[in-house]
Design an enzyme around this catalytic site. Structure first.
Site, PDB file in Angstrom:
ATOM      1  N   ARG A 175       1.981  -7.866  -3.702  1.00 21.49           N
ATOM      2  CA  ARG A 175       3.023  -6.827  -3.706  1.00 21.49           C
ATOM      3  C   ARG A 175       4.364  -7.427  -3.303  1.00 21.49           C
ATOM      4  NH1 ARG A 175       1.370  -1.593  -0.467  1.00 21.49           N
ATOM      5  NH2 ARG A 175       3.213  -0.804  -1.553  1.00 21.49           N
ATOM      6  N   CYS A 231       7.049  -2.584   5.725  1.00 23.24           N
ATOM      7  CA  CYS A 231       5.889  -2.630   4.833  1.00 23.24           C
ATOM      8  C   CYS A 231       6.207  -1.733   3.652  1.00 23.24           C
ATOM      9  CB  CYS A 231       4.623  -2.203   5.573  1.00 23.24           C
ATOM     10  SG  CYS A 231       4.716  -0.564   6.315  1.00 23.24           S
TER      11      CYS A 231
END
Length: 266
Positions: A175, A231
């Site tokens: 990611r 995050c």
């Protein structure tokens, strides 16, 4: 490494004084944590839901899990019998992903920091724990702090970046690199961020790594004068923040909106 922020399953079996909080949750199925709690939980544990209790409603910007209103959070904690000086033990079953969110929020409120159950619910079961079912009685106590500290919004992030902070992306490497993005509409990472995946704080059994291994996880970033952690939505970044606290660093800042906020502004 600090030993006052973790508790082993064997020690929890003998614990009688702390308030226990079940933080189990699933991003894929937001009702799963509540169902699991009803099916079986550590005796005496209250349940706090990531979406309903540990976040505020989603807005157009601000990320997928905005920080909760501090007054509402303090009131919710009070209903669980948790005040500013209450000893608390939190657990989940996903390598501290959601228990660490409660830990960070309580620290941010100025409350006594919870201990997290090393290895989570599974470790407790393997240690011989016998689950309870159903809700438990509540005993409301006085509320405490009414403000959250230790985080920044997008403007605060930009200011900290201009001052030379080290920005840490806590998501999985794929990611971070933009090779896949299963949740947010845009793939990639904030320019200048380095990658320290939150899953690397624990082993496959959800147990926190040794101090030496945590220092390897952080590498040169541990020496940075200013650290900002993010995050996808400000939740699993708290696992990295927890690991930094174990290593004696309480100063790193959470970018609360994280990637889901940042990419919504592109």
């Amino acid at each position: 490494m600090r030993d006052d922020l973790l508790i082993e399953a064997d020690d929890l079996l003998a614990e009688r004084d702390a308030v226990i909080v079940d933080c189990r949750f699933s991003l894929a199925d937001p009702l799963e944590g509540s169902r699991l709690y009803q099916t079986g939980h550590i005796p005496g544990a209250h349940y706090l839901d990531l979406n309903q209790d540990l976040s505020s409603p989603v807005q157009q910007q601000g990320g997928r899990h905005p920080l909760p209103d501090p007054l509402l959070l303090a009131e919710r904690l009070a209903v669980c019998g948790i005040g500013p000086t209450t000893s608390v033990i939190a657990y989940d079953d996903t390598r501290l992903a959601y228990a660490s969110r409660l830990w960070w929020l309580m620290r941010s409120l100025g409350y006594c920091q919870p201990k997290l159950l090393n290895g989570g619910y599974r470790a407790w079961l393997e240690a011989g724990g016998v689950p309870a079912v159903g809700e438990i009685a509540v005993s409301k106590v006085a509320t405490g702090g009414v403000s959250l500290t230790g985080f920044c919004d997008i403007d605060g992030l930009r200011a900290l970046q201009s001052e030379g902070c080290t920005l840490v992306d806590s998501r999985e490497e794929r990611r971070y690199r933009g090779l896949e993005e299963p949740i947010d509409p845009v793939a990639g990472h904030i320019p200048g961020a380095v990658n320290h995946p939150w899953q690397s704080v624990t082993d496959q059994q959800g147990r926190v790594l040794s101090e030496q291994e945590l220092r390897v996880h952080w590498g040169e970033s541990l020496k940075a004068e200013s650290l900002v952690i993010y995050c996808g939505s400000g939740v699993t970044a708290c696992v990295n923040l927890f690991s930094l606290a174990l290593l004696g660093r309480d100063d790193p800042v959470l970018y609360a909106g994280s990637w889901s906020d940042w990419c919504s502004r592109l």
